[in-house]
Scaffold this active site. Structure first.
Site, PDB file in Angstrom:
ATOM      1  N   LYS A  41     -47.285   9.873  26.633  1.00  0.00           N
ATOM      2  CA  LYS A  41     -46.384   8.703  26.731  1.00  0.00           C
ATOM      3  C   LYS A  41     -45.251   9.014  27.699  1.00  0.00           C
ATOM      4  O   LYS A  41     -45.055  10.178  28.088  1.00  0.00           O
ATOM      5  CB  LYS A  41     -45.841   8.347  25.348  1.00  0.00           C
ATOM      6  CG  LYS A  41     -44.991   9.409  24.672  1.00  0.00           C
ATOM      7  CD  LYS A  41     -44.785   9.054  23.202  1.00  0.00           C
ATOM      8  CE  LYS A  41     -44.164  10.203  22.431  1.00  0.00           C
ATOM      9  NZ  LYS A  41     -42.747  10.085  22.185  1.00  0.00           N
ATOM     10  N   ARG A 135     -39.065   5.687  10.306  1.00  0.00           N
ATOM     11  CA  ARG A 135     -38.989   5.139  11.661  1.00  0.00           C
ATOM     12  C   ARG A 135     -40.113   4.126  11.831  1.00  0.00           C
ATOM     13  O   ARG A 135     -39.902   2.936  11.756  1.00  0.00           O
ATOM     14  CB  ARG A 135     -39.099   6.320  12.656  1.00  0.00           C
ATOM     15  CG  ARG A 135     -38.620   6.045  14.028  1.00  0.00           C
ATOM     16  CD  ARG A 135     -38.711   7.271  14.922  1.00  0.00           C
ATOM     17  NE  ARG A 135     -40.061   7.780  15.102  1.00  0.00           N
ATOM     18  CZ  ARG A 135     -40.409   8.655  16.049  1.00  0.00           C
ATOM     19  NH1 ARG A 135     -39.496   9.141  16.863  1.00  0.00           N
ATOM     20  NH2 ARG A 135     -41.652   9.069  16.160  1.00  0.00           N
ATOM     21  N   TYR A 256     -15.318  15.891  41.980  1.00  0.00           N
ATOM     22  CA  TYR A 256     -14.590  14.811  41.303  1.00  0.00           C
ATOM     23  C   TYR A 256     -13.644  15.349  40.236  1.00  0.00           C
ATOM     24  O   TYR A 256     -13.975  16.296  39.503  1.00  0.00           O
ATOM     25  CB  TYR A 256     -15.578  13.864  40.621  1.00  0.00           C
ATOM     26  CG  TYR A 256     -16.170  12.838  41.553  1.00  0.00           C
ATOM     27  CD1 TYR A 256     -15.366  11.929  42.230  1.00  0.00           C
ATOM     28  CD2 TYR A 256     -17.534  12.784  41.756  1.00  0.00           C
ATOM     29  CE1 TYR A 256     -15.923  10.978  43.086  1.00  0.00           C
ATOM     30  CE2 TYR A 256     -18.102  11.847  42.603  1.00  0.00           C
ATOM     31  CZ  TYR A 256     -17.279  10.946  43.269  1.00  0.00           C
ATOM     32  OH  TYR A 256     -17.825  10.015  44.103  1.00  0.00           O
ATOM     33  N   MET A 304     -23.412  11.876  41.500  1.00  0.00           N
ATOM     34  CA  MET A 304     -24.638  11.077  41.455  1.00  0.00           C
ATOM     35  C   MET A 304     -25.781  11.693  42.269  1.00  0.00           C
ATOM     36  O   MET A 304     -26.927  11.749  41.818  1.00  0.00           O
ATOM     37  CB  MET A 304     -24.363   9.648  41.949  1.00  0.00           C
ATOM     38  CG  MET A 304     -25.549   8.728  41.766  1.00  0.00           C
ATOM     39  SD  MET A 304     -25.294   7.073  42.408  1.00  0.00           S
ATOM     40  CE  MET A 304     -24.110   6.405  41.273  1.00  0.00           C
TER      41      MET A 304
HETATM   42  C1  LIG Z   1     -45.706   9.768  16.552  1.00  0.00           C
HETATM   43  C2  LIG Z   1     -45.597  10.897  17.526  1.00  0.00           C
HETATM   44  N1  LIG Z   1     -46.569  11.827  17.554  1.00  0.00           N
HETATM   45  C3  LIG Z   1     -46.544  12.868  18.416  1.00  0.00           C
HETATM   46  C4  LIG Z   1     -45.487  13.030  19.300  1.00  0.00           C
HETATM   47  C5  LIG Z   1     -45.450  14.235  20.196  1.00  0.00           C
HETATM   48  O1  LIG Z   1     -44.418  15.065  19.756  1.00  0.00           O
HETATM   49  P1  LIG Z   1     -44.081  16.427  20.519  1.00  0.00           P
HETATM   50  O2  LIG Z   1     -43.659  16.031  21.873  1.00  0.00           O
HETATM   51  O3  LIG Z   1     -42.964  17.010  19.719  1.00  0.00           O
HETATM   52  O4  LIG Z   1     -45.311  17.256  20.506  1.00  0.00           O
HETATM   53  C6  LIG Z   1     -44.455  12.098  19.306  1.00  0.00           C
HETATM   54  C7  LIG Z   1     -43.346  12.263  20.238  1.00  0.00           C
HETATM   55  O5  LIG Z   1     -42.255  11.838  20.097  1.00  0.00           O
HETATM   56  C8  LIG Z   1     -44.502  10.995  18.392  1.00  0.00           C
HETATM   57  O6  LIG Z   1     -43.542  10.067  18.377  1.00  0.00           O
END
Ligand SMILES: Cc1ncc(COP(=O)(O)O)c(C=O)c1O
Length: 370
Positions: A41, A135, A256, A304
């Site tokens: 992701k 969550r 800065y 920046m």
């Molecule tokens: C539901 C879920 N599974 C797996 C992962 C992967 O976690 P990690 O990057 O700690 O291995 C994440 C990452 O945030 C997650 O939200």
């Protein structure tokens, strides 16, 4: 005729796909006989979902997780029809019909998502139960209400998952509580592969592996066990170009806010990286770079597009306009930068900027360690 992109860029980000593949193999070996998926992701934590997932696919990874439908559609385009792609956020209202045409498997996180998915019987989905993260996923009460009907819901359950809140703190009592709650939920979903552990969870040991693990950060070199030696390979190397060198008198300020004042006269290198590139402003006064293996302290505030380093102790033959400063690499890794910035390696990676010239090191090129 225009110059090449590497010459024009202020910084170069090298991504070692061979190291990512080696990290996946190590994690897969550690979790075996559980299957090892890959979490790609957020554009593979900033490193490029398409090249990263293609390299892992070639290494044998068969299940990828993304966060959103658009990430899933993009990844399907990159990988072709072979591997499974699961979408953590599940179907948002109005999007249910868009999963199947791209062979995407949603993670169903609440009773509403389950209800809408039931309308297309036999289509695969993953069930997420919340065991302590508060969550996403079915709450304990929701799961208790639905438990008996879920296996007969007509949904082709591909897996049941949950997520650990404290896996990077092995002694935290919530780990065992979540494991026990998850094991009970998984028993209700008899015959459905179960998965609890992400990167750090893999290192909590066999009882946390169940049938499927899904690491993300560890693939990209983040240490899954803070405070212990990192068993994984560094994946990224970031080098920034020196734009100018200047001699600065004692008592003069740099940057800065005149926030750094020279205690002695010295030489300062201005490098073409800033917070717009993800070189976080919280690294001000704290970060560092390396030239030929020698540490150079970051001076003053990160701005920046620019950052300044004290190169007084470096041979001028090495610190000159056009020379490269190593900002991330073997000397100063993602976790080191995270510590100095007061954050986590995940944020350092996902912040890596769009202006960097990116070079992907081929996993099959054995001598090409970045
Ligand atoms: C539901 C879920 N599974 C797996 C992962 C992967 O976690 P990690 O990057 O700690 O291995 C994440 C990452 O945030 C997650 O939200």
């Amino acid at each position: 005729m225009s110059s090449d992109p590497a010459s024009r860029a202020g910084a170069i980000l090298e991504i070692d796909l061979g190291a990512i593949v080696a990290n996946w193999r190590l994690l897969a070996q550690k979790a075996a006989p559980a299957a090892c998926a890959a979490v790609v992701k957020a554009n593979a934590y900033g490193l490029g979902a398409a090249p990263v997932a293609r390299a892992l696919q070639a290494a044998g990874c068969r299940l990828f997780f993304v966060a959103t439908l658009d990430e899933g559609i993009g990844l399907r385009g990159a990988l072709g029809p072979g591997p499974e792609i699961a979408v953590f956020n599940g179907p948002l209202p109005g999007t249910t019909a868009e999963f199947a045409p791209h062979w995407l498997v949603p993670v169903l996180n609440d009773p509403g998502q389950i209800e809408s998915w039931k309308k297309q019987p036999g289509v695969p989905a993953i069930l997420h139960v919340d065991t302590g993260m508060s969550r996403l996923g079915l709450t304990a009460r929701e799961f208790a209400t639905l438990a008996t009907e879920l296996p007969q819901s007509g949904i082709a359950w591909r897996a049941v998952i949950s997520h650990l809140a404290c896996a990077d703190s092995p002694d935290h009592p919530l780990n065992e509580r979540q494991r026990t709650r998850f094991a009970a939920a998984a028993r209700h979903m008899s015959g459905v592969p179960a998965g609890l552990a992400a990167s750090s969870g893999i290192f909590l040991g066999r009882p946390y592996h169940f049938d499927l693990v899904r690491p993300g950060a560890a693939l990209y070199g983040v240490n899954p066990q803070p405070g212990h030696p990192n068993p994984l390979r560094q994946v990224v190397r970031l080098t920034g170009k020196i734009l100018q060198i200047r001699e600065i008198d004692r008592g003069e300020s740099v940057g800065y806010g005149a926030a750094h004042v020279m205690e002695t006269a010295g030489r300062v290198a201005t490098v073409a990286v800033g917070y717009a590139d993800g070189w976080l402003r919280s690294l001000s006064h704290r970060g560092c770079g390396y030239i030929a293996g020698k540490r150079i302290p970051l001076l003053g505030r990160v701005s920046m597009d620019l950052v300044t380093f004290d190169v007084s102790a470096v041979d001028p033959a090495l610190a000159h306009p056009g020379a490269l400063v190593e900002l991330l690499g073997q000397h100063y890794g993602v976790d080191d930068a995270a510590t100095d910035a007061g954050t986590i390696g995940y944020e350092i990676l996902t912040a890596l900027g769009a202006r960097y010239h990116r070079i992907y090191r081929d996993p099959t090129a054995t001598n090409d360690s970045a």
